[in-house]
Design a protein around this motif. Structure first.
Motif, PDB file in Angstrom:
ATOM      1  N   MET A   1      20.416   0.047  15.608  1.00 15.59           N
ATOM      2  CA  MET A   1      19.199  -0.342  16.318  1.00 15.59           C
ATOM      3  C   MET A   1      19.502  -1.554  17.199  1.00 15.59           C
ATOM      4  O   MET A   1      19.921  -2.601  16.719  1.00 15.59           O
ATOM      5  N   GLU A   2      19.325  -1.411  18.513  1.00 15.17           N
ATOM      6  CA  GLU A   2      19.629  -2.490  19.436  1.00 15.17           C
ATOM      7  C   GLU A   2      18.591  -3.607  19.328  1.00 15.17           C
ATOM      8  O   GLU A   2      17.422  -3.375  19.029  1.00 15.17           O
ATOM      9  N   ASN A   3      19.065  -4.834  19.595  1.00 13.43           N
ATOM     10  CA  ASN A   3      18.192  -6.000  19.423  1.00 13.43           C
ATOM     11  C   ASN A   3      16.913  -5.918  20.242  1.00 13.43           C
ATOM     12  O   ASN A   3      15.847  -6.359  19.809  1.00 13.43           O
ATOM     13  N   ASP A   4      17.014  -5.365  21.465  1.00 13.11           N
ATOM     14  CA  ASP A   4      15.835  -5.318  22.324  1.00 13.11           C
ATOM     15  C   ASP A   4      14.832  -4.253  21.892  1.00 13.11           C
ATOM     16  O   ASP A   4      13.779  -4.104  22.498  1.00 13.11           O
ATOM     17  N   LYS A   5      15.183  -3.499  20.825  1.00 13.88           N
ATOM     18  CA  LYS A   5      14.277  -2.469  20.319  1.00 13.88           C
ATOM     19  C   LYS A   5      13.659  -2.861  18.973  1.00 13.88           C
ATOM     20  O   LYS A   5      12.999  -2.044  18.334  1.00 13.88           O
ATOM     21  N   LEU A   6      13.872  -4.098  18.540  1.00 12.87           N
ATOM     22  CA  LEU A   6      13.295  -4.546  17.286  1.00 12.87           C
ATOM     23  C   LEU A   6      11.770  -4.573  17.378  1.00 12.87           C
ATOM     24  O   LEU A   6      11.209  -4.896  18.423  1.00 12.87           O
ATOM     25  N   TYR A   7      11.111  -4.253  16.288  1.00 14.93           N
ATOM     26  CA  TYR A   7       9.648  -4.244  16.266  1.00 14.93           C
ATOM     27  C   TYR A   7       9.091  -5.661  16.154  1.00 14.93           C
ATOM     28  O   TYR A   7       8.090  -5.992  16.784  1.00 14.93           O
ATOM     29  N   ARG A   9      10.008  -9.417  16.917  1.00 16.39           N
ATOM     30  CA  ARG A   9      10.967 -10.163  17.730  1.00 16.39           C
ATOM     31  C   ARG A   9      11.076 -11.630  17.305  1.00 16.39           C
ATOM     32  O   ARG A   9      12.160 -12.169  17.198  1.00 16.39           O
ATOM     33  N   HIS A  10       9.949 -12.256  17.075  1.00 20.93           N
ATOM     34  CA  HIS A  10       9.955 -13.625  16.567  1.00 20.93           C
ATOM     35  C   HIS A  10       8.574 -13.986  16.032  1.00 20.93           C
ATOM     36  O   HIS A  10       7.601 -13.264  16.263  1.00 20.93           O
ATOM     37  N   MET A  11       8.536 -15.055  15.280  1.00 21.84           N
ATOM     38  CA  MET A  11       7.262 -15.598  14.823  1.00 21.84           C
ATOM     39  C   MET A  11       7.319 -17.100  15.012  1.00 21.84           C
ATOM     40  O   MET A  11       8.376 -17.716  14.966  1.00 21.84           O
ATOM     41  N   ARG A  36       9.768 -21.982  15.207  1.00 18.94           N
ATOM     42  CA  ARG A  36       9.931 -20.606  15.658  1.00 18.94           C
ATOM     43  C   ARG A  36      11.111 -19.979  14.929  1.00 18.94           C
ATOM     44  O   ARG A  36      12.142 -20.604  14.743  1.00 18.94           O
ATOM     45  N   LEU A  37      10.936 -18.743  14.491  1.00 19.26           N
ATOM     46  CA  LEU A  37      12.005 -18.009  13.823  1.00 19.26           C
ATOM     47  C   LEU A  37      12.274 -16.729  14.608  1.00 19.26           C
ATOM     48  O   LEU A  37      11.383 -15.900  14.773  1.00 19.26           O
ATOM     49  N   GLU A  38      13.505 -16.579  15.079  1.00 20.80           N
ATOM     50  CA  GLU A  38      13.895 -15.430  15.877  1.00 20.80           C
ATOM     51  C   GLU A  38      14.475 -14.335  14.982  1.00 20.80           C
ATOM     52  O   GLU A  38      15.201 -14.607  14.029  1.00 20.80           O
ATOM     53  N   PHE A  39      14.161 -13.095  15.325  1.00 20.99           N
ATOM     54  CA  PHE A  39      14.746 -11.944  14.649  1.00 20.99           C
ATOM     55  C   PHE A  39      15.624 -11.220  15.674  1.00 20.99           C
ATOM     56  O   PHE A  39      15.123 -10.677  16.657  1.00 20.99           O
ATOM     57  N   ARG A  40      16.935 -11.247  15.416  1.00 24.62           N
ATOM     58  CA  ARG A  40      17.883 -10.729  16.403  1.00 24.62           C
ATOM     59  C   ARG A  40      18.634  -9.496  15.928  1.00 24.62           C
ATOM     60  O   ARG A  40      19.343  -8.873  16.707  1.00 24.62           O
ATOM     61  N   ASN A  41      18.508  -9.178  14.638  1.00 25.45           N
ATOM     62  CA  ASN A  41      19.213  -8.038  14.071  1.00 25.45           C
ATOM     63  C   ASN A  41      18.276  -7.194  13.221  1.00 25.45           C
ATOM     64  O   ASN A  41      17.239  -7.685  12.767  1.00 25.45           O
ATOM     65  N   PRO A  42      18.635  -5.940  12.986  1.00 28.47           N
ATOM     66  CA  PRO A  42      17.750  -5.059  12.209  1.00 28.47           C
ATOM     67  C   PRO A  42      17.496  -5.525  10.785  1.00 28.47           C
ATOM     68  O   PRO A  42      16.502  -5.140  10.185  1.00 28.47           O
ATOM     69  N   VAL A  43      18.407  -6.348  10.228  1.00 29.43           N
ATOM     70  CA  VAL A  43      18.225  -6.828   8.863  1.00 29.43           C
ATOM     71  C   VAL A  43      18.272  -8.353   8.852  1.00 29.43           C
ATOM     72  O   VAL A  43      19.237  -8.953   9.331  1.00 29.43           O
ATOM     73  N   ILE A  93       2.827 -13.764  16.016  1.00 27.47           N
ATOM     74  CA  ILE A  93       3.858 -12.739  15.885  1.00 27.47           C
ATOM     75  C   ILE A  93       4.148 -12.116  17.241  1.00 27.47           C
ATOM     76  O   ILE A  93       3.223 -11.696  17.953  1.00 27.47           O
ATOM     77  N   ALA A  94       5.424 -12.047  17.607  1.00 32.01           N
ATOM     78  CA  ALA A  94       5.821 -11.375  18.848  1.00 32.01           C
ATOM     79  C   ALA A  94       6.336  -9.985  18.504  1.00 32.01           C
ATOM     80  O   ALA A  94       7.348  -9.845  17.801  1.00 32.01           O
ATOM     81  N   ARG A  95       5.640  -8.988  18.982  1.00 33.85           N
ATOM     82  CA  ARG A  95       6.013  -7.599  18.713  1.00 33.85           C
ATOM     83  C   ARG A  95       6.875  -7.062  19.841  1.00 33.85           C
ATOM     84  O   ARG A  95       6.729  -7.455  20.995  1.00 33.85           O
ATOM     85  N   GLY A  96       7.768  -6.135  19.500  1.00 26.78           N
ATOM     86  CA  GLY A  96       8.617  -5.505  20.488  1.00 26.78           C
ATOM     87  C   GLY A  96       7.855  -4.496  21.329  1.00 26.78           C
ATOM     88  O   GLY A  96       6.675  -4.199  21.073  1.00 26.78           O
ATOM     89  N   VAL A  97       8.533  -3.957  22.315  1.00 19.96           N
ATOM     90  CA  VAL A  97       7.907  -2.954  23.177  1.00 19.96           C
ATOM     91  C   VAL A  97       7.602  -1.689  22.391  1.00 19.96           C
ATOM     92  O   VAL A  97       6.529  -1.090  22.527  1.00 19.96           O
ATOM     93  N   LYS A  98       8.542  -1.288  21.536  1.00 18.21           N
ATOM     94  CA  LYS A  98       8.340  -0.097  20.712  1.00 18.21           C
ATOM     95  C   LYS A  98       7.541  -0.449  19.467  1.00 18.21           C
ATOM     96  O   LYS A  98       7.731  -1.515  18.880  1.00 18.21           O
ATOM     97  N   ARG A  99       6.649   0.427  19.077  1.00 18.45           N
ATOM     98  CA  ARG A  99       5.866   0.231  17.872  1.00 18.45           C
ATOM     99  C   ARG A  99       6.447   1.071  16.733  1.00 18.45           C
ATOM    100  O   ARG A  99       6.823   2.231  16.944  1.00 18.45           O
TER     101      ARG A  99
END
Length: 251
Positions: A1-7, A9-11, A36-43, A93-99
């Protein structure tokens, strides 16, 4: 799962709206210093000692996303005991483009309540398809704690989902934890994202995962080998007899 497709993104904590950093949960060191906490990987793993605030932070993230504070899917609306904090009201919460197409919030301490709610709903739905069918077809109360946890991982988690897990290893043997790693990888390959609070070095070993350590000074990203969980476990297994002599005060 690519980083730019994460559901997820950050909080970020809306610090200017926090009523007081001297009251719960804002007085916790990790919350007091949080921006701020960034989520950059699927896990992503949240780790730290008991009382560090990882479960409180995870609950805030899950509730801000829309999950029931006690756990379950986005559709679960039961309320056994209102014990969750107000942190979610101050998180953006920052949500990605994909839901995500699926999602689940699993917390060890209230999983019994989730199981009871599923049984209650199934009684209301009878006759007809039962919710328990999505968990392997058997009531979660008719299984051991570990079996019921694993049933959710294997049957309910369907991929393309956001899964937020609070200490999933609590009821799992080391072998089951390794099986969970396999299942996590299958779901990551199916475009899923995980945010997990854990004490388990086995789970933390997932390749490419981000590990955020919560401590008195705040929160920072670390490698697996930097965590106390890994260091203590490794030291004990490498010199079990020496560690036991030291712990038990024997010559």
């Amino acid at each position: 799962m690519e980083n730019d497709k994460l559901y997820l993104r950050h909080m970020e904590l809306l610090r200017n709206k926090v009523p007081s950093f001297r009251s719960y949960p804002f007085h916790l060191p990790v919350i007091r210093s949080l921006e701020r906490l960034e989520f950059r990987n699927p896990v992503t793993f949240l780790v730290g000692e008991n009382g560090s605030g990882k479960s409180t932070l995870l609950e805030g993230i899950a509730t801000a996303w829309g999950f029931n504070p006690e756990g379950g899917t986005l559709n679960f609306s039961f309320n056994t005991r209102s014990s969750h904090s107000i942190l979610y009201e101050y998180l953006r919460i920052a949500r990605g483009v994909k839901r995500p197409k699926d999602g689940f919030f699993l917390r060890a301490e209230s999983y019994y309540n989730v199981a009871s709610y599923i049984d209650e709903l199934d009684e209301q739905l009878s006759p007809g398809p039962r919710i328990r069918d999505s968990y392997g077809g058997k009531s979660l109360h008719e299984q051991s704690h570990g079996e019921s946890f694993f049933a959710a991982f294997m049957h309910r988690f369907g991929g393309r989902g956001l899964y937020i897990l609070d200490e999933p290893e609590a009821a799992l043997s080391p072998l089951r934890q390794m099986s969970l790693l396999v299942r996590m990888h299958e779901l990551v390959c199916s475009e899923s994202q995980f945010v997990i609070a854990t004490h388990s070095p086995i789970l933390m070993s997932y390749p490419g995962a981000d590990i955020w350590l919560l401590e008195e000074e705040g929160i920072r990203k670390v490698a697996l080998e930097e965590t106390e969980h890994y260091a203590v476990t490794k030291a004990f297994m490498n010199d079990r007899e020496g560690m036991l002599r030291e712990l038990l005060g024997e010559d």
